[in-house]
Motif scaffolding. Structure first.
Motif, short mmCIF file in Angstrom:
data_model
loop_
_atom_site.label_atom_id
_atom_site.label_comp_id
_atom_site.label_asym_id
_atom_site.label_seq_id
_atom_site.Cartn_x
_atom_site.Cartn_y
_atom_site.Cartn_z
N ASP A 13 0.86 -1.18 0.00
CA ASP A 13 0.00 0.00 0.00
C ASP A 13 0.90 1.24 0.00
OD1 ASP A 13 -1.59 2.23 0.97
OD2 ASP A 13 -3.09 0.76 1.64
N ALA A 14 0.96 1.92 -1.14
CA ALA A 14 1.84 3.09 -1.28
C ALA A 14 1.45 4.22 -0.33
CB ALA A 14 1.84 3.57 -2.72
N GLU A 15 0.17 4.39 -0.10
CA GLU A 15 -0.30 5.44 0.80
C GLU A 15 0.16 5.18 2.24
OE1 GLU A 15 -4.65 6.94 1.82
OE2 GLU A 15 -4.21 7.04 -0.35
N LYS A 16 -0.02 3.94 2.70
CA LYS A 16 0.43 3.57 4.05
C LYS A 16 1.96 3.65 4.14
CE LYS A 16 -3.31 0.51 5.46
NZ LYS A 16 -3.65 -0.88 5.84
N SER A 17 2.63 3.30 3.06
CA SER A 17 4.08 3.35 3.03
C SER A 17 4.55 4.79 3.25
CB SER A 17 4.61 2.80 1.71
OG SER A 17 6.00 2.72 1.73
N ALA A 18 3.93 5.73 2.56
CA ALA A 18 4.29 7.14 2.72
C ALA A 18 3.99 7.61 4.15
CB ALA A 18 3.53 7.99 1.70
N GLU A 19 2.86 7.18 4.68
CA GLU A 19 2.45 7.58 6.03
C GLU A 19 3.43 7.09 7.10
OE1 GLU A 19 -1.28 6.68 9.08
OE2 GLU A 19 -1.51 6.24 6.94
N HIS A 20 3.96 5.89 6.93
CA HIS A 20 4.81 5.28 7.96
C HIS A 20 6.30 5.29 7.60
CE1 HIS A 20 1.31 4.09 10.19
NE2 HIS A 20 0.77 3.65 9.06
N ARG A 21 6.66 6.05 6.58
CA ARG A 21 8.05 6.09 6.11
C ARG A 21 9.03 6.51 7.21
NH1 ARG A 21 11.72 6.30 2.15
NH2 ARG A 21 13.09 8.09 1.90
N GLN A 22 8.73 7.60 7.92
CA GLN A 22 9.68 8.09 8.92
C GLN A 22 9.86 7.08 10.05
OE1 GLN A 22 11.69 10.89 8.52
NE2 GLN A 22 12.73 9.74 10.13
N TYR A 27 13.31 3.09 12.56
CA TYR A 27 13.53 1.70 12.96
C TYR A 27 14.81 1.16 12.33
CZ TYR A 27 12.57 -3.26 13.71
OH TYR A 27 12.66 -4.58 14.09
N LEU A 28 15.01 1.44 11.06
CA LEU A 28 16.23 0.98 10.38
C LEU A 28 17.47 1.64 10.97
CD1 LEU A 28 15.18 0.81 6.62
CD2 LEU A 28 15.07 -0.97 8.39
N GLU A 29 17.38 2.90 11.32
CA GLU A 29 18.51 3.59 11.93
C GLU A 29 18.89 2.94 13.27
OE1 GLU A 29 21.59 6.41 12.14
OE2 GLU A 29 20.27 5.91 10.47
N ILE A 72 4.14 -3.89 10.35
CA ILE A 72 3.10 -3.76 11.38
C ILE A 72 1.84 -3.11 10.80
CG2 ILE A 72 2.47 -2.54 13.50
CD1 ILE A 72 5.40 -2.98 14.42
N HIS A 73 2.03 -2.05 10.01
CA HIS A 73 0.90 -1.27 9.48
C HIS A 73 0.44 -1.74 8.10
CE1 HIS A 73 0.96 1.46 12.85
NE2 HIS A 73 2.28 1.53 12.73
#
Length: 92
Positions: A13-22, A27-29, A72-73
């Motif tokens: 889901d590209a929209e959810k991906s944009a929403e949870h990107r940060q 998490y990766l950091e 998760i999302h």
């Protein structure tokens, strides 16, 4: 001895991906700072992304993947493959 694992994160889901990107990047950091994540990035065609972990077991990597905010999302799913890394120079 640690093994290398590649985790593919295909887009759901590209929209959810944009929403949870940060949250995903944060998490990766944290994983990078723990010394378990050695490479990560997105595919420029929008397909998703790829992570390279060093871990004792696939179960450990599965736990990390399932705790990624993207997973998760339900912005992304994941696929894990053990990688027989022979040689790398990612700074080329």
């Amino acid at each position: 001895m640690k093994k290398h694992y590649v985790v593919f994160l295909p887009m759901l889901d590209a929209e959810k991906s944009a929403e949870h990107r940060q949250a995903h990047l944060d998490y990766l950091e944290a994983k990078w700072n723990e010394g378990v994540l050695s490479a990560y990035g997105r595919f420029v065609d929008g397909w998703g992304g790829m992570l390279v972990y060093a871990a004792e077991s696939e179960e450990q990597v599965k736990e990390w993947a399932e705790n990624d905010p993207y997973v998760i999302h339900k912005a992304r799913t994941y696929e894990i493959h053990e990688w027989g890394l022979a040689k790398a120079n990612l700074q080329v």
